[in-house]
Design an enzyme around this catalytic site. Structure first.
Site, short mmCIF file in Angstrom:
data_model
loop_
_atom_site.label_atom_id
_atom_site.label_comp_id
_atom_site.label_asym_id
_atom_site.label_seq_id
_atom_site.Cartn_x
_atom_site.Cartn_y
_atom_site.Cartn_z
N GLN A 170 0.62 28.64 -1.87
CA GLN A 170 0.77 28.82 -3.17
C GLN A 170 -0.09 30.34 -3.54
O GLN A 170 -1.49 30.41 -3.31
CB GLN A 170 0.26 27.83 -4.00
CG GLN A 170 0.39 27.93 -5.64
CD GLN A 170 1.91 28.19 -6.00
OE1 GLN A 170 3.00 27.48 -5.48
NE2 GLN A 170 2.08 29.11 -6.74
N ASP A 186 9.18 31.13 2.02
CA ASP A 186 8.82 32.02 1.05
C ASP A 186 9.66 33.44 1.31
O ASP A 186 9.54 34.29 0.35
CB ASP A 186 7.34 32.07 0.58
CG ASP A 186 7.20 31.39 -0.91
OD1 ASP A 186 8.35 31.30 -1.51
OD2 ASP A 186 5.83 31.19 -0.93
N LYS A 229 7.26 21.83 -8.00
CA LYS A 229 7.92 21.88 -6.56
C LYS A 229 8.05 20.46 -6.16
O LYS A 229 9.01 20.14 -5.44
CB LYS A 229 7.38 22.80 -5.64
CG LYS A 229 7.55 24.40 -6.18
CD LYS A 229 6.49 25.26 -5.47
CE LYS A 229 6.68 26.86 -6.05
NZ LYS A 229 5.62 27.63 -5.70
#
Ligand code: NAD
Length: 281
Positions: A96, A119, A52
């Site tokens: 994460q 997200d 990322k």
């Protein structure tokens, strides 16, 4: 042999579009910025985070990785996230997953402010998607939709079967598709007679993490097949779908690797840009 839906190509196209938007923000002295919080030393997570950050660098999006000890307390993590929420230079925040077991993931995701939740995992954005209101849509879901759009596959009135009911793929995808007029069936590990159901699908989407689950006899001739799964078989990357068999009868199919994976990261970049544009207003 069906058409292979090339996620890398669709992702590249997305990056071209994003570049224009990034430059526009830069003209206004705004550099979109993503913060990634990673807890512990999970190897796969470290790789995902590095990828990322690399993609951010390539697009000249700023990124900041905050590494936390495996045994960090909920309070300490909460403080880190709240500081990021209050930092005006940070537009998107990603926690994460998976988090260590002593942390309540849903509670942690929910600390991220809804404007920075790129997200789409906090309760506000989950609710917004389910109610068909504006909010961040999870990157994998968005990636699947973009691939379908790119290949001109309309979901209206289609029979769509999703295998997998996770909070990050199956459920949000089902919500999106229902809101876009598809008839959706969600299957999971307790579904009986799975192949009887999957064989009805005009579009079959598998997100289970079980290699070789979807074989030829699970698929209707001419169906569109999207493989979200990422599995390792004898050290080789593969999806949930037996590509060799199913590509013979599907009209369209995504490969693994090179299908949904590249789109997930592209959509994360798009969500960071969306966040930066929104916060500018
Ligand atoms: P998860 O473990 O949270 O959920 C898996 C789901 O699949 C569950 O609902 C379970 O009931 C169902 N399932 C498992 N085995 C099954 C079986 N044999 N028959 C029917 N249903 C079964 O997983 P997740 O986080 O949703 O991820 C699913 C897969 O997708 C994993 O392989 C993951 O690595 C991959 N993934 C890929 C991307 C990408 O960008 N390509 C993104 C997210 C997840």
């Amino acid at each position: 042999m069906g058409i292979i839906m090339d996620g890398k190509k669709v992702a590249e196209k997305t990056y071209e579009d994003l570049e224009v938007r990034i430059n526009k923000l830069k003209e206004n002295n705004i550099i979109p910025m993503l913060a990634v919080v990673i807890v512990g030393n999970d190897e796969a997570s470290q790789v995902y985070v590095r990828n990322k950050a690399k993609m951010c660098e390539k697009l000249q999006i700023g990124s900041k990785v905050i590494e936390c000890e495996e045994n960090i307390s909920e309070k300490e993590l909460e403080k880190i996230i709240k500081d990021l929420n209050n930092d005006q230079n940070i537009h998107g925040i990603l926690i994460q997953a998976p988090l260590p077991k002593h942390l309540d993931s849903l509670k942690i995701f929910d600390i991220v402010s809804k404007e920075k939740d790129v997200d789409g995992f906090n309760i506000y954005n989950v609710g917004a998607l389910s109610l068909n209101k504006e909010g961040f849509i999870p990157c994998t879901v968005k990636g699947i939709i973009k691939i379908l759009e790119y290949y001109n596959i309309n979901v209206t009135s289609k029979n769509i079967v999703i295998i997998g009911r996770s909070n990050i793929v199956g459920k949000p995808l089902a919500n999106y598709l229902i809101n876009h007029n598809a008839t959706v069936t969600v299957c999971h590990s307790k579904t009986s007679n799975l192949s009887d159901i999957t064989k009805q699908a005009d579009i079959l989407i598998s997100a289970t993490g079980t290699a070789n689950l979807v074989k030829k006899d699970y698929v209707k001739k001419g169906a569109v097949v999207i493989d979200v799964g990422i599995n390792r078989n004898n050290n080789k990357l593969c999806g949930d779908v037996n590509f060799e068999e199913v590509s013979e009868i599907a009209s369209h199919i995504t490969p693994v690797p090179g299908g949904v994976g590249p789109m997930t990261i592209a959509m994360l970049m798009e969500n960071v840009l969306e966040a930066a544009e929104m916060q500018r207003k």
